[in-house]
Write an enzyme that holds these catalytic residues in place. Structure first.
Site, PDB file in Angstrom:
ATOM      1  N   ASP A  32       0.939  -1.205  -0.010  1.00 43.75           N
ATOM      2  CA  ASP A  32      -0.029   0.058  -0.106  1.00 43.75           C
ATOM      3  C   ASP A  32       0.987   1.281   0.099  1.00 43.75           C
ATOM      4  OD1 ASP A  32      -2.922   1.044   0.436  1.00 43.75           O
ATOM      5  OD2 ASP A  32      -1.754   2.232   1.759  1.00 43.75           O
ATOM      6  N   GLU A  34       1.012   5.662   0.256  1.00 47.89           N
ATOM      7  CA  GLU A  34       0.474   7.101   0.396  1.00 47.89           C
ATOM      8  C   GLU A  34       1.440   8.064  -0.204  1.00 47.89           C
ATOM      9  OE1 GLU A  34      -2.165   7.165   2.067  1.00 47.89           O
ATOM     10  OE2 GLU A  34      -2.107   5.134   3.136  1.00 47.89           O
ATOM     11  N   HIS A 173      -5.301   4.797   6.618  1.00 43.82           N
ATOM     12  CA  HIS A 173      -4.605   5.571   5.605  1.00 43.82           C
ATOM     13  C   HIS A 173      -3.048   5.834   6.054  1.00 43.82           C
ATOM     14  CE1 HIS A 173      -8.118   6.454   3.332  1.00 43.82           C
ATOM     15  NE2 HIS A 173      -8.761   7.168   4.374  1.00 43.82           N
ATOM     16  N   ASP A 178      -2.722  -0.309   6.360  1.00 45.49           N
ATOM     17  CA  ASP A 178      -3.520  -0.491   5.280  1.00 45.49           C
ATOM     18  C   ASP A 178      -3.223  -1.895   4.611  1.00 45.49           C
ATOM     19  OD1 ASP A 178      -4.884   1.512   5.914  1.00 45.49           O
ATOM     20  OD2 ASP A 178      -4.657   2.716   3.804  1.00 45.49           O
TER      21      ASP A 178
END
Length: 670
Positions: A32, A34, A173, A178
């Site tokens: 994952d 960001e 998040h 995540d």
């Protein structure tokens, strides 16, 4: 930074054949990201989190902040909680990406909305000039939409899906949290599809696209197929052959027809009619390709486009008459050029060759004692007409047909040089359009000559044994006889290759070249002719008085053989003459000989043994291919003729094979 949880050494990149690995033994790396925004081009990664799992067990974790090289927008800070100050001293993506790729090596990449995460990772790899592996990618969003109904999961957002499927980690998040939540989602979805027969990675990837249940049910056709090279045949309700294809891995290729990876409507229609799949295991790709060609001719399956026109090739040949002309035919003789896909292409090449060899194009059939009396014309006249206008007899016309035969055989390229002289004349007169048109015509002639001579070089060899590395330390062997594949086999690594070769040769097909003029005796057994002295003498009389092409040559061969009195000499003479009356490919399929020729040209191919040298003629079109490449470059660049001439050294003659390239103060140096 990487978590201290122990993990095994990075495995090698998954090979495609390894996709059959059971899901419980498949390594997944769930990742994952960001980011500073939604655009892989304008935005950057701020955090990477990844979890490596296999069989439900966590093998390792990877987590790090990343300095994006730009400020993080306030809206993103509000969502992720990652500020610009937090990433100020973090490593850049160029330093992080190699470590992540090492962590994920040999695994299947998984992400929730994988298109988003993979796009950012690939963009980062491209900017940092880091090679991106071609690893399988699984998207849990697509899998969830495939497994869960709208009533059960109105939304497949990770924040809503994780608690629905009982994830032990709540998405926040932040990348690692995540990724952990996505691991639980992945395991829950895999558990759902297990009772539907999805037990391997391949079956899981095939399960994702929209495939009808009827199409998916037929994947059992591929269950018993071997993972070997070969040919497969789809059969219909009446056991007719619907489609034929080749594969380096039969099971994998046939299985693709029953998955969403097959998007061709024509193939879906074929699959819906299929009732079973037959197969033929082959030693290597060449044998598979040759068997496919032969099966296409034998069955003419309706769903193979190539089987619709099995005899569409055209050939340029010299007619069998005292004053030969060109004919465009389906069946070649010994003086043939081709094959051509269209009659128009063959006609254009024939017109060009006739123009520069003096071969007549008039339609009058002339006898042995006749005279050719076409009048000379500046444009569009018969090329055999003389400037003086005087008629010519058979002997005076003979050099024209001899020039054609020499050009086709590669013993002389004088007509090509004449063509280039004409191009040079046009260029010097600044008739650039005429020079360009003739240049394109000459390119077509050279390509046709090269095609015939290249294939004929293979087809004339009685036996040619070729080896090629198989990529695993062993060898792939092919026995080629008169351009046809007669035998094929493999020698595994560590196995002595020559005994294998001898077994393959002993089991290979006997190939008898065909296609000569029946009247010349080319198709008869030379041994049988040698056993009958009276018949041989009779043949000499008949052939010598006939008008067949090569008839007088055959008579001479028989007479020479009979005068010697030696049976072996007579057999050799008859065999040599039989070869001289054969068409270029000795009756072999042009497609098969072309396939063999491409196989011989592969890097690493080695000749084990041959009855004759494998070579093209010394004055053949092969030595003109450099000029063809130069002409092609001019066409692609759409250069004006003046610039084209300049790039070739001042005049087109400088592009001739063997010319002295360069210029002097007064002009060309050749």
């Amino acid at each position: 930074m990487p978590d201290p949880v122990p993990r095994p050494a990075a495995a090698k990149q998954l090979a495609f054949d390894e996709l059959d690995t059971p899901l419980y033994d498949t390594t997944f790396v769930v990742v994952d990201l960001e980011t500073t925004g939604t655009s892989p081009e304008g935005d950057a990664i701020t955090e990477i989190g990844a979890v490596k799992v296999r069989g439900g067990e966590v093998l390792g974790e990877f987590a790090t902040l990343v300095n994006p090289g730009q400020d993080i927008p306030p809206a993103i800070v509000q969502i992720t909680g990652i500020t610009t100050a937090m990433v100020y001293e973090a490593p850049r993506i160029e330093a992080v990406l190699p470590g992540f790729l090492e962590f994920a090596a040999g695994a299947v990449l998984v992400a929730h909305n994988a298109r988003f995460d993979m796009a950012f990772l690939r963009a980062a790899a491209a900017r940092s000039e880091t090679a991106w592996p071609s690893a399988p990618v699984l998207c849990t969003v697509k899998l969830a939409r495939r497994v869960l109904t709208r009533d059960e999961a109105p939304s497949v957002r990770l924040g809503l899906l994780a608690p629905l499927l009982g994830a032990t980690t709540q998405p926040t998040h932040r990348a690692l949290d995540d990724a952990r939540a996505t691991v639980d989602v992945l395991h829950a979805l895999i558990a759902r599809v297990g009772n539907q027969g999805v037990h391997s990675l391949t079956e899981l990837l095939d399960y994702l696209p929209g495939v009808t249940s009827r199409q998916r049910a037929k994947r059992v056709f591929a269950t018993d197929l071997p993972a070997s090279p070969g040919v497969y045949l789809f059969r219909g309700p009446s056991d007719e052959v619907l489609y034929i294809g080749t594969a380096v891995n039969l099971r994998r290729r046939v299985r693709n027809y029953f998955t969403g990876s097959e998007t061709r409507g024509r193939m879906k229609e074929m699959v819906s009619l299929a009732t079973r799949v037959d197969h033929v295991v082959c030693a290597h790709a060449l044998e598979a390709g040759v068997r496919e060609l032969r099966l296409l001719v034998a069955h003419a399956p309706p769903y193979n486009r190539r089987s619709k026109f099995p005899k569409r090739a055209w050939w340029i040949t010299l007619t069998d008459e005292p004053f030969p002309r060109f004919a465009i035919v389906r069946t070649p003789n010994r003086d043939a050029l081709g094959p051509f896909n269209s009659r128009m292409d063959a006609t254009e090449v024939a017109v060009t060759v006739a123009e520069y060899t003096g071969l007549r194009t008039c339609t009058t059939r002339l006898s042995v004692a006749g005279l050719h009396d076409c009048l000379h014309a500046m444009v569009g006249g018969c090329p055999a007409a003389t400037v003086t206008g005087l008629p010519i007899n058979r002997e005076e016309y003979a050099p024209a047909s001899a020039a054609v035969r020499a050009l086709f055989a590669g013993t002389s390229d004088a007509p090509l040089r004449t063509m280039l002289d004409r191009i040079e004349t046009h260029s010097r007169a600044e008739h650039f359009e005429a020079a360009a048109r003739l240049r394109d015509r000459v390119v077509a002639v050279v390509r046709a000559l090269r095609r015939t001579q290249r294939l004929a070089a293979v087809a004339r060899i009685a036996e040619l044994i070729v080896a090629h590395p198989n990529g695993t330390g062993g060898w792939e062997f092919s026995v080629i006889r008169y351009g046809r594949l007669a035998g094929a086999g493999n020698a595994a690594r560590g196995v002595s290759p020559m005994p294998v070769v001898e077994h393959i040769v002993a089991a290979s097909e006997t190939v008898i070249p065909t296609g000569g003029d029946p009247g010349s005796g080319a198709l008869r057994s030379a041994d049988a002719d040698a056993d009958a002295d009276a018949d041989a003498d009779a043949d000499a009389d008949v052939v010598g008085g006939g008008d067949v092409v090569g008839g007088s040559d055959m008579a001479d061969a028989v007479v020479d053989a009979s005068s010697g009195g030696s049976r072996s000499r007579r057999v050799a003479a008859l065999r040599r003459n039989a070869a001289s009356t054969m068409p270029p490919l000795r009756g072999a399929s042009p497609e098969e000989v072309a396939l063999v020729a491409r196989w011989l040209a592969r890097p690493g191919a080695r000749i084990v043994r041959t009855t004759d040298g494998y070579h093209e003629p010394a004055y053949g079109a092969g030595r003109w291919m450099g000029w063809v490449e130069l002409a092609d470059a001019a066409v692609r660049a759409q250069l004006p003729e003046a610039e084209y001439v300049e790039r070739s050294g001042g005049c087109l003659a400088c592009a001739r094979p063997g010319a002295d390239y360069g210029r002097t103060a007064s002009g060309c140096a050749h």
